[in-house]
Motif scaffolding. Structure first.
Motif, PDB file in Angstrom:
ATOM      1  N   GLU A  58       8.576 -32.188   7.999  1.00 26.75           N
ATOM      2  CA  GLU A  58       9.450 -33.074   8.774  1.00 26.75           C
ATOM      3  C   GLU A  58      10.897 -33.052   8.296  1.00 26.75           C
ATOM      4  O   GLU A  58      11.813 -33.269   9.095  1.00 26.75           O
ATOM      5  N   ALA A  59      11.114 -32.818   6.994  1.00 28.57           N
ATOM      6  CA  ALA A  59      12.432 -33.073   6.418  1.00 28.57           C
ATOM      7  C   ALA A  59      13.357 -31.870   6.399  1.00 28.57           C
ATOM      8  O   ALA A  59      14.558 -32.035   6.147  1.00 28.57           O
ATOM      9  N   CYS A  60      12.843 -30.670   6.642  1.00 25.33           N
ATOM     10  CA  CYS A  60      13.674 -29.472   6.534  1.00 25.33           C
ATOM     11  C   CYS A  60      13.768 -28.717   7.855  1.00 25.33           C
ATOM     12  O   CYS A  60      12.929 -28.874   8.740  1.00 25.33           O
ATOM     13  N   SER A  61      14.781 -27.882   7.945  1.00 28.18           N
ATOM     14  CA  SER A  61      15.002 -27.080   9.153  1.00 28.18           C
ATOM     15  C   SER A  61      13.912 -26.032   9.340  1.00 28.18           C
ATOM     16  O   SER A  61      13.691 -25.533  10.447  1.00 28.18           O
ATOM     17  N   ILE A  62      13.242 -25.659   8.262  1.00 28.67           N
ATOM     18  CA  ILE A  62      12.101 -24.748   8.297  1.00 28.67           C
ATOM     19  C   ILE A  62      11.153 -25.223   7.206  1.00 28.67           C
ATOM     20  O   ILE A  62      11.577 -25.577   6.110  1.00 28.67           O
ATOM     21  N   SER A  63       9.853 -25.292   7.521  1.00 32.33           N
ATOM     22  CA  SER A  63       8.908 -25.789   6.527  1.00 32.33           C
ATOM     23  C   SER A  63       8.490 -24.673   5.578  1.00 32.33           C
ATOM     24  O   SER A  63       8.693 -23.482   5.856  1.00 32.33           O
ATOM     25  N   GLN A  64       7.880 -25.060   4.464  1.00 35.06           N
ATOM     26  CA  GLN A  64       7.369 -24.052   3.533  1.00 35.06           C
ATOM     27  C   GLN A  64       6.313 -23.173   4.192  1.00 35.06           C
ATOM     28  O   GLN A  64       6.164 -21.997   3.830  1.00 35.06           O
ATOM     29  N   PHE A  65       5.591 -23.705   5.171  1.00 36.28           N
ATOM     30  CA  PHE A  65       4.552 -22.928   5.850  1.00 36.28           C
ATOM     31  C   PHE A  65       5.178 -21.953   6.848  1.00 36.28           C
ATOM     32  O   PHE A  65       4.744 -20.806   6.956  1.00 36.28           O
ATOM     33  N   ASP A  66       6.209 -22.404   7.575  1.00 33.82           N
ATOM     34  CA  ASP A  66       6.954 -21.486   8.439  1.00 33.82           C
ATOM     35  C   ASP A  66       7.507 -20.321   7.614  1.00 33.82           C
ATOM     36  O   ASP A  66       7.426 -19.159   8.016  1.00 33.82           O
ATOM     37  N   ALA A  67       8.099 -20.677   6.472  1.00 32.65           N
ATOM     38  CA  ALA A  67       8.716 -19.651   5.632  1.00 32.65           C
ATOM     39  C   ALA A  67       7.664 -18.683   5.090  1.00 32.65           C
ATOM     40  O   ALA A  67       7.903 -17.474   4.999  1.00 32.65           O
ATOM     41  N   HIS A  68       6.508 -19.203   4.733  1.00 24.63           N
ATOM     42  CA  HIS A  68       5.436 -18.336   4.240  1.00 24.63           C
ATOM     43  C   HIS A  68       5.003 -17.347   5.320  1.00 24.63           C
ATOM     44  O   HIS A  68       4.894 -16.139   5.059  1.00 24.63           O
ATOM     45  N   ILE A  69       4.771 -17.849   6.523  1.00 25.28           N
ATOM     46  CA  ILE A  69       4.332 -16.981   7.621  1.00 25.28           C
ATOM     47  C   ILE A  69       5.406 -15.956   7.968  1.00 25.28           C
ATOM     48  O   ILE A  69       5.131 -14.758   8.132  1.00 25.28           O
ATOM     49  N   ARG A  70       6.657 -16.399   8.062  1.00 20.83           N
ATOM     50  CA  ARG A  70       7.736 -15.456   8.357  1.00 20.83           C
ATOM     51  C   ARG A  70       7.831 -14.390   7.262  1.00 20.83           C
ATOM     52  O   ARG A  70       8.067 -13.211   7.539  1.00 20.83           O
ATOM     53  N   GLY A  71       7.641 -14.810   6.006  1.00 21.61           N
ATOM     54  CA  GLY A  71       7.750 -13.865   4.896  1.00 21.61           C
ATOM     55  C   GLY A  71       6.683 -12.800   4.920  1.00 21.61           C
ATOM     56  O   GLY A  71       6.972 -11.606   4.776  1.00 21.61           O
ATOM     57  N   ILE A  72       5.412 -13.200   5.125  1.00 23.82           N
ATOM     58  CA  ILE A  72       4.345 -12.196   5.113  1.00 23.82           C
ATOM     59  C   ILE A  72       4.340 -11.374   6.397  1.00 23.82           C
ATOM     60  O   ILE A  72       3.759 -10.285   6.445  1.00 23.82           O
ATOM     61  N   ALA A  73       5.012 -11.894   7.447  1.00 21.80           N
ATOM     62  CA  ALA A  73       5.139 -11.138   8.702  1.00 21.80           C
ATOM     63  C   ALA A  73       6.342 -10.205   8.688  1.00 21.80           C
ATOM     64  O   ALA A  73       6.570  -9.488   9.663  1.00 21.80           O
ATOM     65  N   GLY A  74       7.128 -10.219   7.589  1.00 19.35           N
ATOM     66  CA  GLY A  74       8.286  -9.341   7.494  1.00 19.35           C
ATOM     67  C   GLY A  74       9.465  -9.793   8.328  1.00 19.35           C
ATOM     68  O   GLY A  74      10.363  -8.996   8.617  1.00 19.35           O
ATOM     69  N   TRP A  75       9.480 -11.066   8.732  1.00 18.45           N
ATOM     70  CA  TRP A  75      10.578 -11.590   9.547  1.00 18.45           C
ATOM     71  C   TRP A  75      11.738 -12.027   8.659  1.00 18.45           C
ATOM     72  O   TRP A  75      11.547 -12.355   7.480  1.00 18.45           O
ATOM     73  N   PRO A  76      12.952 -12.069   9.200  1.00 16.54           N
ATOM     74  CA  PRO A  76      14.077 -12.616   8.426  1.00 16.54           C
ATOM     75  C   PRO A  76      13.873 -14.103   8.188  1.00 16.54           C
ATOM     76  O   PRO A  76      13.212 -14.790   8.978  1.00 16.54           O
ATOM     77  N   LEU A  77      14.452 -14.576   7.088  1.00 15.24           N
ATOM     78  CA  LEU A  77      14.266 -15.969   6.684  1.00 15.24           C
ATOM     79  C   LEU A  77      15.596 -16.720   6.732  1.00 15.24           C
ATOM     80  O   LEU A  77      16.546 -16.350   6.030  1.00 15.24           O
TER      81      LEU A  77
END
Length: 390
Positions: free
Chosen positions: A295-314
């Protein structure tokens, strides 16, 4: 099965929406990973021994099997484009076996390091970062020598396994040492362990860092309060001096670079009274202290994890609001549920676990606020967490 794009981010092939992410482990962290992945258009499979586990409730399929079932891990790999995990106690050899069938962007080096406290401490120290003083102890005589070096109090931890205080014993005196000696005499076993000198810290903290194998972004440093060795509250952001914030971010980047991090890494810290930053432990995955980010951030730790393992920019995470997160353990389920109607400010997360147990993490509450101290007081005043009062 959807094919991977030929476009890459670092050494990780960029995953396209419609691909399948396989998660080893079906608890609450896997559940929140899966929910984040669904927003990005991915399909989800999970391996977990409990039918209809929390992750399975929001996934496309579940393989019901033990975590070390090699046949089941191969099946998950065959049905997935990428594998990830929600906890450390995963069979790293099994993951290495399936690399020819699917991508494992996190690799297994990070997993192996964080599964063994000696390897973990050595890696942290080798990358220019301070930990508590420590000694490897493989038998009682080594423990005695380590106590002579480090003194009392000290913490004896098994090298592998253990969480929320399990597998740990605080040694305050020779009387506690005698307990260890008697346990060894009774069982004939001295588990490979590590002895850590005690840190006189001002408070406990943590920082999350996420990467896609090449680029890394950090979340704010937060303050953590534990009760009975279980995280109770996370207060975001932590109030720290600029040099503490800068050193914390720098050490997170050093460690992430050392691992060529893909996904989210949590770094648990001690902040001392003279503003030293000491690393306590690493978690190679999203972490309880990062739940506030939903709720508190522009991107959650879970969004960032998924983007990271998917090779997406962060994108760089931004704290949109200060927040307080409180864990809901088994004994807190009934009182917190009874108060939902009276607290519109609560963002209540229920993990969907079938069995409610004392001290088991069943959910959490996050409150967005401009005054974290008042929010903590208001949460405690409800009485829902009165069993944890010191």
């Amino acid at each position: 099965m959807p094919s991977l794009s030929e476009e890459t981010s670092g050494s990780i092939t960029m995953l396209q929406p419609g691909a399948t992410i396989g998660i080893v482990g079906g608890g609450q962290l896997g559940r929140m990973m899966a929910l984040a992945a669904k927003y990005h258009g991915f399909r989800i499979g999970v391996l977990d021994p409990t039918p209809d586990c929390p992750t399975a409730q929001v996934s496309d399929f579940q393989i019901v099997a033990e975590y070390d079932d090699r046949k089941a891990i191969h099946e998950l790999a065959e049905r997935s484009d990428v594998l990830t995990y929600e906890f450390e106690n995963v069979d790293a050899d099994a993951l290495d076996e399936v690399r020819g069938k699917t991508a494992v962007p996190q690799g297994t080096d990070l997993l192996r390091v964080t599964q063994d406290r000696v390897f973990e401490k050595q890696f942290i120290n080798d990358h220019g970062t301070q930990t508590a003083p420590w000694r490897q102890v493989d038998d009682f005589d080594q423990l005695v020598r380590a106590i002579n070096d480090l003194g009392y109090p000290a913490v004896l931890k098994t090298r592998r396994g253990g969480y929320d205080g399990h597998g740990q014993l605080v040694l305050h005196s020779d009387d506690d040492l005698d307990i260890v000696r008697k346990r060894e005499q009774d069982t004939g076993i001295f588990p490979p362990s590590i002895l850590e000198g005690f840190v006189d810290f001002a408070f406990e903290a943590s920082i999350l860092i996420s990467g896609n194998g090449k680029d890394f972004v950090t979340f704010p440093i937060v303050r953590n309060e534990h009760r009975h060795n279980i995280l109770h509250l996370t207060i975001a952001p932590a109030t720290v001096d600029d040099e503490v914030a800068q050193e914390t971010e720098a050490l997170a980047l050093r460690l992430a670079n050392g691992f060529e991090l893909a996904g989210t890494l949590a770094i648990e810290l001690f902040i001392t009274k003279d503003n030293k930053v000491i690393v306590n432990e690493l978690a190679p995955r999203p972490h309880n202290s990062g739940h506030y980010t939903i709720e508190a951030c522009s991107i959650s730790q879970f969004d960032a994890h998924i983007r990271g393992i998917a090779g997406w920019p962060l994108p760089k995470p931004e704290l949109l609001s200060p927040a307080v997160m409180a864990n809901v353990l088994g004994q807190h389920v009934a009182p917190t549920r009874a108060m939902i109607g009276a607290h519109p400010e609560w963002n209540l997360h229920d993990y969907g676990k079938a069995e409610i147990k004392h001290n088991r993490k069943m959910g959490h509450v996050t409150v967005l606020t401009s005054d974290t101290a008042s929010a903590v007081s208001e949460l405690e005043a409800t009485g829902c967490w009165s069993d944890l009062e010191d």
